[in-house]
Write an enzyme that holds these catalytic residues in place. Sequence first.
Site, PDB file in Angstrom:
ATOM      1  N   TYR A 126       0.839  -1.201   0.000  1.00 28.00           N
ATOM      2  CA  TYR A 126       0.000   0.000   0.000  1.00 28.00           C
ATOM      3  C   TYR A 126       0.872   1.248   0.000  1.00 28.00           C
ATOM      4  O   TYR A 126       0.634   2.188  -0.757  1.00 28.00           O
ATOM      5  CB  TYR A 126      -0.923  -0.017   1.218  1.00 28.00           C
ATOM      6  CG  TYR A 126      -2.037   1.002   1.151  1.00 28.00           C
ATOM      7  CD1 TYR A 126      -3.153   0.781   0.350  1.00 28.00           C
ATOM      8  CD2 TYR A 126      -1.980   2.174   1.892  1.00 28.00           C
ATOM      9  CE1 TYR A 126      -4.185   1.701   0.289  1.00 28.00           C
ATOM     10  CE2 TYR A 126      -3.005   3.106   1.835  1.00 28.00           C
ATOM     11  CZ  TYR A 126      -4.105   2.864   1.032  1.00 28.00           C
ATOM     12  OH  TYR A 126      -5.116   3.795   0.968  1.00 28.00           O
ATOM     13  N   LYS A 139       0.841   3.957  -3.146  1.00 30.90           N
ATOM     14  CA  LYS A 139       0.400   5.330  -2.919  1.00 30.90           C
ATOM     15  C   LYS A 139       1.551   6.328  -3.078  1.00 30.90           C
ATOM     16  O   LYS A 139       1.342   7.472  -3.502  1.00 30.90           O
ATOM     17  CB  LYS A 139      -0.251   5.456  -1.541  1.00 30.90           C
ATOM     18  CG  LYS A 139      -1.555   4.684  -1.415  1.00 30.90           C
ATOM     19  CD  LYS A 139      -2.587   5.117  -2.458  1.00 30.90           C
ATOM     20  CE  LYS A 139      -3.926   4.446  -2.253  1.00 30.90           C
ATOM     21  NZ  LYS A 139      -4.963   4.910  -3.218  1.00 30.90           N
TER      22      LYS A 139
END
Length: 251
Positions: free
Chosen positions: A154, A158
């Site tokens: 993640y 991102k």
Amino acid sequence: MRFDGKVVIVTGAGSGIGRASAQRFAADGAQVVAADINVEQGQYTVDAILEAGGKASFVRVDVSSYESVQALVQGTVSAYGRLDVMFNNAGIGNAPFSVLDLPVEEYHRTVEVNQHGIFYGIKSAAQAMKESGGVIVNTASIYAYIADRRQLPYHASKGAVVAMTRAAALELAPYNIRVVAIAPGLIDTNIVAGWKENPKVWQQIERAQMRQKAGTPQEVANVVTFLASSEASFLNGQVYFVDDGAAAFKR
């Protein structure tokens, strides 16, 4: 209204930030194309918009596929003659693993949606906007800036969204295309549903926030629609935190 005559695509529109943003765009006059991989949830968003007197249609999209995203954009332009705003919002969380135990497949699954999906959205939207200009808004996260355990995919995906936003803004500025991103903090959406299953855990997480509460999808939608509007015409290439200050004090 701010988006009268404008055509807006929202990916991940079946829930959370995507649904709230699709509804807010429609309330501000836009023709919304609500896109999601979940047909039932995406159509629910469209039905809610139509019931409120807005304009919306649903398109199923798999953002991990360039062909699917490209078809979404091309179909929108074919149906409505233009594309003014692309909100690349669809994303997933990764299953929690330490780096030592992280399955390679889990890393790729997360990156294919959160990173590649944003790239496909930027590329497809830019092709549609290059003659008339437009705005591309991407969903990053405060996890692009702060670290947490067992969240490497993640974080990686991102962080890439932040870098792509800046690079795309630079390259697309000559075409009058603005590219910006939001970095949400703790927002009460499906992605944190697992945490909420234990009320004590959820209470602890909320208390760790600056004002001891999670944000709402509607609060994020307010920022998204502002950034996409003409009121934000001199904002470009930046990431805007929607986190109640979390990134300012979390270390």
